[in-house]
Every structure is written in C-alpha cells, then in structure tokens.
Write an enzyme that holds these catalytic residues in place. Structure first.
Site: not given
Ligand code: AAO
Length: 500
Positions: A210, A247
């Site tokens: 992750d 990931e």
């Molecule tokens: C939760 C709450 C938050 C709180 C946090 C802490 O929702 O509000 O602040 O707790 O209390 C998952 C959930 C999160 C959750 C987290 C912890 O999705 O909502 O937060 O558990 O409970 C990035 C990372 C990637 C990650 C993804 C979700 O790079 O690693 O965000 N995925 C993994 C898991 C996922 C998990 C975590 C990691 C954490 O699969 O389930 O989170 O362990 C850009 C970047 C990406 C980035 C995205 C989102 O993407 O490139 O790297 O992903 O932003 O921030 C276009 C662009 C694209 C861009 C996208 C969004 O599509 O082309 O590149 O727009 O801007």
C-alpha cells in the site's frame, strides 16, 4: 588468480541477487492459473470456504485480502479504517491470527494463493484515545504506538502532502494526515521485515504494498531483500520469492514515476483502469484496442498488475474519476472485464465488492460492528449486501478462458471500423464484442476446429448441452457470430473446452 577468485565471487553474488529480485515478479500461482480476485473486506473464515467451494474449482489463482494487521476502530466503521494501522498483531474485523492461518492453509490446499495488502507507509491519523481492533491502544497525536512499539523517533516530522510535483513531500510528509513512518530507520525496517516474515511463515504468497509511491524505492529495496523465501512447509518451491505488487498511482504529470519501482516488483497499472473505463464507456472506440498494451502508455506486460477498478477508484477515492467502471454499470463492466481477461496483456486482478451508496460506507454487518457473511444464491450470485463480481458467470468463465488460452498470441484481429471487434487466442479461443448501438451479425474466423461450441458468456456447457448461445464453426474455422445490441451482454466467447 586472486583477481579471478574475486570476480568469480562477484559474479556469484550478482547471480544470486538478480535471481532473488527477478523472482519477485512471479505470482507463484499453481499451474494453469492466471488471475487473482480481491475479496475486499471478506472475513477469513468465509474466504477459506470460498477457496474450497468456488475459487479453487473455477480456476482462480489467488486472493488479495484486506489488510490483516490491527487497525484503528473508527466511528461508523468505514472501510478505510483498515488503512490506519495500530500494530502488527493479526486481529481485524476479518478475523484473528488463527483464522487467518487456517484460511491460508485451506486456500493453498486447493491451489489458491493468498496475497496480503500490507500497510507500512504510515500508522493512523490523529485520533483521541485510539483503540485498535485487537484491543491495543495508541496515542497517534504523539506518534506513540506501544503495541509495535513505535515512538516519535520512527516517523518523519509532520507536514502534509499537497504538492504531487515534489517527490520529497510525497515521500516524507503525511498522506491525508496519516503518521508517516521513516523507512530509512533500521528499527522501522526491522519491524516491517518481522511483520512480512511472520505472514510468510503462515504461508502467504506475496504482498500488495500500500502507498508504495509514498516510500523511497531504496528503502523498499532494503526491506524486500531481507524478506524470507516462501515457506516450503506450505508447499512453495525452495527459493521461491514472495510476489510483490506495489500501489503506485501514476497517470502522468507528477514527480513520482511508476518506472522507479519496476525493478523492485510489479506495479499497479492505474492507466489500464482509466483507459479501459474510457473505452467501454464509449469515450474511445473499441477498434483502437488493436494495440492494447505498452503503446497505450502502460508498463510492460510482466510488470503491470491490471484491473478494471480497485477498492479506491470504484468509489471515487484515489485516481481516475468518472471514467472508472464499477459493478453499477454492469453491462459495460462485464465487457471491460471480459476484454481484460481475454487479452494477453498484464497480470490480472478481478474486483469483488460490497454494495455501497456512499464512499465511506463499510462492509455489510450483522450489528453495525461485525462483518456479515455473504449469502449465496442458486445461480452462484451473492446477496446480503455483497456484489461478488467474481461469481458473475461472465467474469468467472472468462477467468477460465484466460487459463485455457494462456501462452497463445492474439491472431485474426477483426473490427468493423468502430465498436465491434473480435480476435482469436491462437487456435484455443475466440472472443467478440459489440459496443455499437446496432447488432453484430457476421461471419468471422474463430481459429477453432469445426464443431458446435457453447458461448460461455450467455451460458455454461452442461451435461445436457449448453444453457446459452451455440456457435457453429465450419471446417474453414468460420462461424456466424451474432450479438444483438439489445442482449444482456455485449460479448461472446468460445474456447476448445466449450466444444459440445
Ligand atoms: C481517511 C479519511 C481522511 C482522513 C484520514 C486520516 O478519508 O479524510 O484525513 O482518514 O484520518 C484510504 C482512504 C482514505 C482514508 C485512508 C485512511 O482512501 O480516504 O483517509 O484510507 O483511513 C493517494 C495515494 C494512494 C492512496 C490514495 C487513496 O497515493 O496511495 O490516495 N491509496 C491507498 C489505499 C487507500 C488508502 C491509502 C492508500 C492509505 O488504496 O485505500 O486510503 O493507506 C493523486 C495522486 C495519487 C493520490 C490521489 C488522491 O491522483 O496521483 O497518488 O492517491 O491524488 O489523493 C486525477 C489525477 C491523479 C490524481 C487524482 C486525484 O485522476 O490524474 O493522479 O486526479 O487528484
């Protein structure tokens, strides 16, 4: 003499190291299997039964399971609480260590491998009186996790990730406020290696790492190199390395590239998810799929872990947005899944979801806390809040198709200049798609021997014949292929084992 001994030693070291590293790309599937399913939020006991009753018999190669280590108990129990570790004790809402170990053993016994989603980029976010699913407590605001133990010495200083064009920020700051471990510290490396080796001793075949994008590749390399070989007592070959898929979301235009990770393991190819969604949503024509693969900007086939949707982007988390398909758009979703599974490109993963109406909603429960088991219907489908895409005939039969045609190339590509396409996989299988808003009804080369075949999308081959459409292949390999635009499915697939 001395020099030649030195160079012999160096060569040996190089050969040993490169052999080990190379092996991390191999999913370690039992022979004849090609595809894993992500049983998102399933309980270990239910997965064990699913391996025995369904996944083993239907030819699935493995299961990606939700995080296994203790996580914070969050209010209203959202699915994402599992991405907030409290410790590396193996107790979660999916079950305890003994149940986990029993599942791994039973799945391995029927040829189905277990891959664990490992979360070691970070611990939880700020939480007052944080309590874990195993009963451990922590003080996240002070970066204190006594059940590991980690203290504030083990974390990067607090700062938040706002700018994805700055790789230092992406890797040294906090992803959505999650306390960011410093994997360059030997104490942290030791805890992570112990955790991964514990899982290997229980018989797992590999890991989804992750948030790999948020860790430095050189730190990951040190950790991976210290992880043990797979367990021979669980039936793996001597020297077999864990399969590692990382990931890394890279849709271009950011500081961190997926290519920084491909020498360490396989990488999740989000561009595949994005592009396949666009095509089958009608934003791109099916005929352009003729050069599907690296020419679309994807990683090389042996480095790309591919999927139509994952647990994040199916609900608008992560990346990809409105183009991503999920179970709610079922006809297009099944067509995209069938195309992914019919095409030789990549290492395939099928998503298996629970139904959701809002993006935070957790899995079905019996009482708001404990996860409910899926209920199985006579037609193989699930209810009780579970979607079970992997039990949709159109999907599990295509997993079987991929196994059967493995090792063959695409030949006899045909398209109608827009959204009707067809191709053979060697002389073992044939598939056709109709994404146009009019019927497909034409004679096509199937590359199969003459005979009557059962279409595995509209039905199954049974003792009494075929429950779906029949396809008559002539002595020249040609058959009349018909997919009307009104049909439930826009795909037709036959293979040499579906011959009646
Ligand atoms: C939760 C709450 C938050 C709180 C946090 C802490 O929702 O509000 O602040 O707790 O209390 C998952 C959930 C999160 C959750 C987290 C912890 O999705 O909502 O937060 O558990 O409970 C990035 C990372 C990637 C990650 C993804 C979700 O790079 O690693 O965000 N995925 C993994 C898991 C996922 C998990 C975590 C990691 C954490 O699969 O389930 O989170 O362990 C850009 C970047 C990406 C980035 C995205 C989102 O993407 O490139 O790297 O992903 O932003 O921030 C276009 C662009 C694209 C861009 C996208 C969004 O599509 O082309 O590149 O727009 O801007």
């Amino acid at each position: 003499m001395f020099l030649s001994k030195v160079s012999l030693c160096l060569t040996l070291i190089f050969v040993l190291c490169s052999r080990n590293i190379e092996a991390q790309f191999n999913p370690n599937y039992a022979s004849g299997r090609t595809t894993m399913v992500h049983l998102f939020e399933w309980k270990w006991d239910d997965i064990a039964v699913e391996c025995e009753n369904f996944l083993g018999p239907k030819g699935f190669g493995g299961v990606q399971v939700s995080p296994v280590n203790e996580n914070v108990v969050a209010a209203s129990r959202p699915w994402w609480e599992r991405y907030q570790p409290i410790s590396y004790l193996l107790t979660t809402r999916s079950g305890n260590e003994q149940q986990f170990a029993d599942m791994v053993r039973r799945c391995n016994n029927v040829g189905v491998r277990i891959f664990v989603d490992v979360v070691f980029n970070h611990m939880t976010g700020d939480n007052v009186n944080a309590r874990g699913t195993g009963g451990s407590t922590a003080d996240p605001s002070n970066k204190s996790f006594p059940a590991v133990p980690y203290s504030n010495l083990d974390f990067h200083p607090t700062c938040s990730i706002n700018n994805y064009n700055d790789k230092y920020e992406v890797r040294n700051c906090e992803l959505v406020g999650l306390k960011d471990l410093d994997q360059s510290k030997s104490w942290v490396q030791d805890r992570v290696v112990d955790f991964l080796n514990h899982l290997i001793s229980l018989g797992v075949a590999g890991f989804r790492v992750d948030a790999a994008k948020h860790m430095w590749p050189e730190d990951l390399e040190k950790i991976y190199n210290r992880v043990n070989n797979l367990s021979t007592t669980h039936g793996f070959d001597t020297g077999a390395r864990p399969f590692i898929f990382q990931e890394v979301i890279d849709l271009g235009g950011e500081a961190v590239s997926k290519n920084e990770y491909t020498n360490l393991g396989v990488v999740t190819e989000f561009a595949h998810s994005n592009s396949i969604g666009k095509v089958f949503r009608g934003k791109d024509q099916l005929r352009w799929l003729i050069n599907w693969g690296p020419q679309w900007g994807f990683l090389n086939s042996d480095r790309a872990l591919i999927f139509v949707d994952n647990h994040d982007n199916q609900r608008g988390h992560g990346a990809g947005g409105a183009d991503i398909l999920n179970y709610k758009t079922s006809k297009q979703y099944k067509m995209a899944s069938a195309f992914m599974l019919a095409h030789p490109f990549g290492i395939t993963r099928v998503m298996s979801s629970f139904a959701f109406d809002n993006t935070d909603q957790g899995p079905p429960t019996t009482d708001g806390q404990n996860i409910a088991s899926p209920i199985f219907n006579d037609d193989n489908s699930c209810s009780g809040g579970w979607v079970c895409e992997h039990r949709w005939r159109q999907i599990y039969n295509m997993v079987g198709f991929r196994n059967i045609v493995a090792g063959t190339a695409i030949q006899n590509w045909w398209d109608n200049g827009s959204n009707q396409i067809a191709f053979c996989r060697g002389s073992k299988g044939f598939v056709a798609f109709n994404g146009d808003s009019y019927d497909l009804n034409t004679s096509l080369q199937t590359c199969l021997p003459a005979g009557t075949y059962c279409d595995i999308i509209s039905g199954v081959k049974s003792d009494s014949g075929c429950t779906g459409k029949r396809v008559e292949v002539g002595s020249d390999g040609r058959a009349t292929i018909s997919i009307t635009q009104a049909e439930e499915d826009g795909t037709l697939a036959i293979h040499f084992e579906s011959k009646l």
